[in-house]
Scaffold this motif. Structure first.
Motif, PDB file in Angstrom:
ATOM      1  N   GLN A 161     -28.094  13.230 -50.465  1.00 41.64           N
ATOM      2  CA  GLN A 161     -27.174  14.370 -50.494  1.00 41.64           C
ATOM      3  C   GLN A 161     -28.060  15.501 -50.080  1.00 41.64           C
ATOM      4  O   GLN A 161     -27.642  16.335 -49.195  1.00 41.64           O
ATOM      5  N   PHE A 162     -29.092  15.943 -50.729  1.00 44.03           N
ATOM      6  CA  PHE A 162     -29.993  16.912 -50.533  1.00 44.03           C
ATOM      7  C   PHE A 162     -30.416  17.029 -49.139  1.00 44.03           C
ATOM      8  O   PHE A 162     -30.613  18.008 -48.268  1.00 44.03           O
ATOM      9  N   LEU A 163     -30.990  15.751 -48.475  1.00 43.01           N
ATOM     10  CA  LEU A 163     -31.492  15.814 -47.337  1.00 43.01           C
ATOM     11  C   LEU A 163     -30.320  15.932 -46.418  1.00 43.01           C
ATOM     12  O   LEU A 163     -30.681  16.556 -45.231  1.00 43.01           O
ATOM     13  N   ALA A 164     -28.998  15.531 -46.580  1.00 40.91           N
ATOM     14  CA  ALA A 164     -28.048  15.521 -45.607  1.00 40.91           C
ATOM     15  C   ALA A 164     -27.619  17.154 -45.819  1.00 40.91           C
ATOM     16  O   ALA A 164     -27.485  17.697 -44.635  1.00 40.91           O
ATOM     17  N   ASP A 165     -27.570  17.876 -46.711  1.00 37.13           N
ATOM     18  CA  ASP A 165     -27.254  19.266 -46.869  1.00 37.13           C
ATOM     19  C   ASP A 165     -28.207  19.830 -45.971  1.00 37.13           C
ATOM     20  O   ASP A 165     -27.917  21.246 -45.674  1.00 37.13           O
ATOM     21  N   THR A 166     -29.292  19.548 -45.898  1.00 31.50           N
ATOM     22  CA  THR A 166     -30.730  20.518 -45.490  1.00 31.50           C
ATOM     23  C   THR A 166     -30.842  20.095 -43.813  1.00 31.50           C
ATOM     24  O   THR A 166     -31.252  20.627 -43.339  1.00 31.50           O
ATOM     25  N   GLY A 167     -29.566  19.472 -43.439  1.00 27.17           N
ATOM     26  CA  GLY A 167     -29.619  19.126 -42.016  1.00 27.17           C
ATOM     27  C   GLY A 167     -30.385  18.316 -41.406  1.00 27.17           C
ATOM     28  O   GLY A 167     -30.301  17.825 -40.073  1.00 27.17           O
ATOM     29  N   ARG A 168     -30.651  17.113 -42.096  1.00 26.40           N
ATOM     30  CA  ARG A 168     -31.610  15.997 -41.701  1.00 26.40           C
ATOM     31  C   ARG A 168     -30.454  14.941 -40.764  1.00 26.40           C
ATOM     32  O   ARG A 168     -29.589  14.510 -41.946  1.00 26.40           O
ATOM     33  N   ARG A 169     -30.772  14.291 -39.977  1.00 29.84           N
ATOM     34  CA  ARG A 169     -29.887  13.492 -39.703  1.00 29.84           C
ATOM     35  C   ARG A 169     -30.395  12.063 -39.132  1.00 29.84           C
ATOM     36  O   ARG A 169     -29.691  11.203 -39.241  1.00 29.84           O
ATOM     37  N   ARG A 170     -31.818  12.071 -38.873  1.00 29.50           N
ATOM     38  CA  ARG A 170     -32.225  10.728 -38.564  1.00 29.50           C
ATOM     39  C   ARG A 170     -33.511  10.358 -39.703  1.00 29.50           C
ATOM     40  O   ARG A 170     -34.635  10.944 -39.714  1.00 29.50           O
ATOM     41  N   VAL A 171     -32.914   9.631 -40.652  1.00 31.44           N
ATOM     42  CA  VAL A 171     -33.571   9.438 -41.866  1.00 31.44           C
ATOM     43  C   VAL A 171     -34.329   7.831 -42.119  1.00 31.44           C
ATOM     44  O   VAL A 171     -33.572   7.121 -41.687  1.00 31.44           O
ATOM     45  N   GLU A 217     -28.624   5.499 -49.873  1.00 31.99           N
ATOM     46  CA  GLU A 217     -27.971   5.042 -48.558  1.00 31.99           C
ATOM     47  C   GLU A 217     -26.352   5.379 -48.728  1.00 31.99           C
ATOM     48  O   GLU A 217     -25.773   5.364 -47.721  1.00 31.99           O
ATOM     49  N   GLN A 218     -25.967   5.303 -50.144  1.00 32.98           N
ATOM     50  CA  GLN A 218     -24.593   5.610 -50.411  1.00 32.98           C
ATOM     51  C   GLN A 218     -24.380   7.100 -49.965  1.00 32.98           C
ATOM     52  O   GLN A 218     -23.165   7.382 -49.534  1.00 32.98           O
ATOM     53  N   ALA A 219     -25.291   7.811 -50.341  1.00 36.07           N
ATOM     54  CA  ALA A 219     -25.023   9.246 -49.991  1.00 36.07           C
ATOM     55  C   ALA A 219     -25.111   9.560 -48.587  1.00 36.07           C
ATOM     56  O   ALA A 219     -24.273  10.358 -48.062  1.00 36.07           O
ATOM     57  N   LEU A 220     -25.968   8.956 -47.929  1.00 37.11           N
ATOM     58  CA  LEU A 220     -26.144   9.035 -46.464  1.00 37.11           C
ATOM     59  C   LEU A 220     -24.788   8.557 -45.723  1.00 37.11           C
ATOM     60  O   LEU A 220     -24.145   9.316 -45.022  1.00 37.11           O
ATOM     61  N   ALA A 221     -24.303   7.683 -46.284  1.00 35.95           N
ATOM     62  CA  ALA A 221     -22.911   6.982 -45.610  1.00 35.95           C
ATOM     63  C   ALA A 221     -21.638   7.908 -45.828  1.00 35.95           C
ATOM     64  O   ALA A 221     -21.000   8.105 -44.842  1.00 35.95           O
ATOM     65  N   GLU A 222     -21.659   8.652 -46.909  1.00 35.56           N
ATOM     66  CA  GLU A 222     -20.862   9.781 -47.451  1.00 35.56           C
ATOM     67  C   GLU A 222     -20.839  10.946 -46.410  1.00 35.56           C
ATOM     68  O   GLU A 222     -19.844  11.686 -46.419  1.00 35.56           O
ATOM     69  N   ASN A 223     -21.869  11.025 -45.806  1.00 38.94           N
ATOM     70  CA  ASN A 223     -22.273  12.281 -44.807  1.00 38.94           C
ATOM     71  C   ASN A 223     -22.156  11.750 -43.392  1.00 38.94           C
ATOM     72  O   ASN A 223     -22.538  12.596 -42.504  1.00 38.94           O
ATOM     73  N   GLY A 224     -21.774  10.446 -43.344  1.00 39.37           N
ATOM     74  CA  GLY A 224     -21.660  10.190 -41.772  1.00 39.37           C
ATOM     75  C   GLY A 224     -22.946   9.770 -41.550  1.00 39.37           C
ATOM     76  O   GLY A 224     -23.071   9.502 -40.074  1.00 39.37           O
ATOM     77  N   LEU A 225     -24.039   9.345 -42.118  1.00 35.74           N
ATOM     78  CA  LEU A 225     -25.078   8.960 -41.897  1.00 35.74           C
ATOM     79  C   LEU A 225     -25.688   7.690 -42.116  1.00 35.74           C
ATOM     80  O   LEU A 225     -24.787   7.026 -42.859  1.00 35.74           O
ATOM     81  N   GLU A 226     -26.788   7.127 -41.694  1.00 34.89           N
ATOM     82  CA  GLU A 226     -26.908   5.936 -42.026  1.00 34.89           C
ATOM     83  C   GLU A 226     -28.611   5.826 -41.890  1.00 34.89           C
ATOM     84  O   GLU A 226     -29.325   6.650 -41.306  1.00 34.89           O
TER      85      GLU A 226
END
Length: 338
Positions: A178-188, A209-218
Motif C-alpha cells: 500500500q505504501f509503494l502504491a500511495d507513493t506512485g509506484r506502478r511497475r513493481v 500482492e493483495q495490496a497491489l491488486a487492491e490498487n489496480g496493480l500487479e
C-alpha cells in the motif's frame, strides 16, 4: 596385566554426602539451592562437590518429577540478527528465573525441525518456543501431547498449538504494498529467497500482492532463489531482475539482507535510488540504518517477542493463564530508499 582403558566408577551423590559428613538428602537440598540449609553445611557440601568433581544428574531428577529446568527453543537460523535477538530476549528472562534455553536450529526445514523436536522430547523440557505456526503433522502431534507450555513466535497468521506471540506477516506485506502504491509506484518487482522454506516471507509476499491488486496493480516481475537470503543474493537477484525488466520503478525484498544487497547493486550500477527505483525491505536491521541511504523497512519487535514468549511459559508453569495469542505489531520505517 589390566588394561588402562577400564572406566573409573562415577562419583555419586552418596560419595559427596560421605565426604561432607551429611545425609544424601542434605546434599540434594544444597544442590537444589534450598534455603533451609545452614551456611556451614552448604559450604561443606560445596567443598565436597568440588573435591570429587561431582556432576548432578539433572535428567535423573527430571524423570522423577517429569520436569526439568530446560526450555526447548527451536529457530530457523542464527546467521543474521533476527533470531539471535529473539533468543536474547527469551534467554535473559529464563536465566533470571533459573531456567536454561536449549537451542536447536532447523535451517528453515520443517522435517529437520521435526527431528529436533523428537530428540529434545527425551530431555523433558518444561516449555517450548518455536518460530512460526507451520510444522509437519508429526511435529504437531508431538507438541500437542508434551504436557508443557508451547509458544510459537514471530507470526500471528494462523492457529497456534498453545500460545503465540508475534505479529501479522501478511499485514506487514500489505502495508508495504500500500505504501509503494500511495507513493506512485506502478511497475513493481520482488526479490526473495526460498519461499517454500521461509513461510513467513511467503506470507508477506502474499499480503504485498493483495495490496497491489487492491490498487489496480500487479507484481510485474520477481526473482526468487532456492537458497537462504543474503546480501550477495539480494545484489545478484536485483541485477538479474533489472536486466530482464529495466522499466521497474520499485522492488520489494523479502528482508533487509536482500534489500541492502540490492541497494549495493544500485550504487555500483549507477541506478538512482529512489528517483529511478524505490527499494523496501523487512525486519528493521541495523545495517539498514548504516547504509548511505536509510532503508525503508518494517521493524519487528524481536527482543520483546522472545521476552514475552519466555514470560508466557513461566506464567503457565506458575499456574497462571497468559494470553493465548498476542499480536505486538511492528514499526513502519520510511527511509530514504522510497
Amino acid at each position: 596385566m589390566k588394561e588402562q582403558s577400564e572406566q573409573t566408577p562415577s562419583i555419586t551423590l552418596e560419595d559427596v554426602a560421605r565426604l561432607a559428613g551429611v545425609s544424601g538428602m542434605t546434599v540434594s537440598r544444597v544442590l537444589q539451592d534450598h534455603v533451609n540449609v545452614s551456611e556451614q553445611t552448604r559450604a561443606k557440601v560445596q567443598a565436597a562437590v568440588a573435591a570429587l568433581g561431582y556432576v548432578p544428574n539433572r535428567l535423573a531428577g527430571a524423570l522423577t518429577t517429569a520436569k526439568t529446568r530446560l526450555i526447548a527453543v527451536i529457530v530457523p537460523s542464527l546467521s543474521n540478527i533476527v533470531f539471535p535477538e529473539v533468543l536474547r530476549g527469551a534467554n535473559e528472562c529464563l536465566e533470571a528465573a533459573g531456567y536454561q534455553a536449549v537451542i536447536g536450529v532447523s535451517d528453515y526445514d520443517l522435517e529437520k525441525e521435526e527431528r529436533i523436536i523428537a530428540a529434545m522430547r527425551a530431555w523433558r523440557p518444561s516449555g517450548w518456543i518455536l518460530a512460526g505456526l507451520e510444522h509437519t503433522p508429526r511435529a504437531l502431534q508431538m507438541l500437542r501431547v508434551v504436557r508443557s507450555p508451547v509458544v510459537e513466535v514471530m507470526d500471528s497468521d494462523g492457529e497456534p498449538i498453545d500460545m503465540a506471540v508475534g505479529f501479522s506477516n501478511t499485514q506487514a506485506g500489505r502495508d508495504t504494498g500500500q505504501f509503494l502504491a500511495d507513493t506512485g509506484r506502478r511497475r513493481v518487482g520482488y526479490v526473495g529467497g526460498d519461499l517454500c522454506r521461509d513461510l513467513r516471507a511467503a506470507k508477506r509476499r502474499k499480503g504485498f500482492e493483495q495490496a497491489l491488486a487492491e490498487n489496480g496493480l500487479e507484481l510485474e516481475a520477481s526473482f526468487t532463489a532456492q537458497q537462504a537470503s543474503s546480501f550477495l543474493l539480494g545484489r545478484a537477484g536485483l541485477a538479474q531482475l533489472l536486466e530482464r525488466h529495466p522499466d521497474l520503478d520499485a522492488v520489494y525484498f523479502s528482508n533487509d539482507d536482500m534489500a541492502v544487497g540490492g541497494l549495493m547493486h544500485c550504487m555500483g550500477a549507477g541506478v538512482e535510488v529512489p528517483g529511478r527505483l524505490a527499494l523496501a525491505g523487512f525486519n528493521g536491521l541495523e545495517i539498514g540504518e548504516a547504509v548511505p541511504q536509510r532503508l525503508t523497512t518494517i521493524r519487528s519487535p524481536r527482543y520483546r517477542i522472545g521476552q514475552l514468549a519466555a514470560e508466557h511459559i513461566l506464567a503457565r508453569l506458575a499456574g497462571n493463564a497468559p494470553p493465548l495469542r498476542l499480536d505486538l505489531g511492528y514499526e513502519f520505517i520510511t527511509g530514504q530508499t522510497t
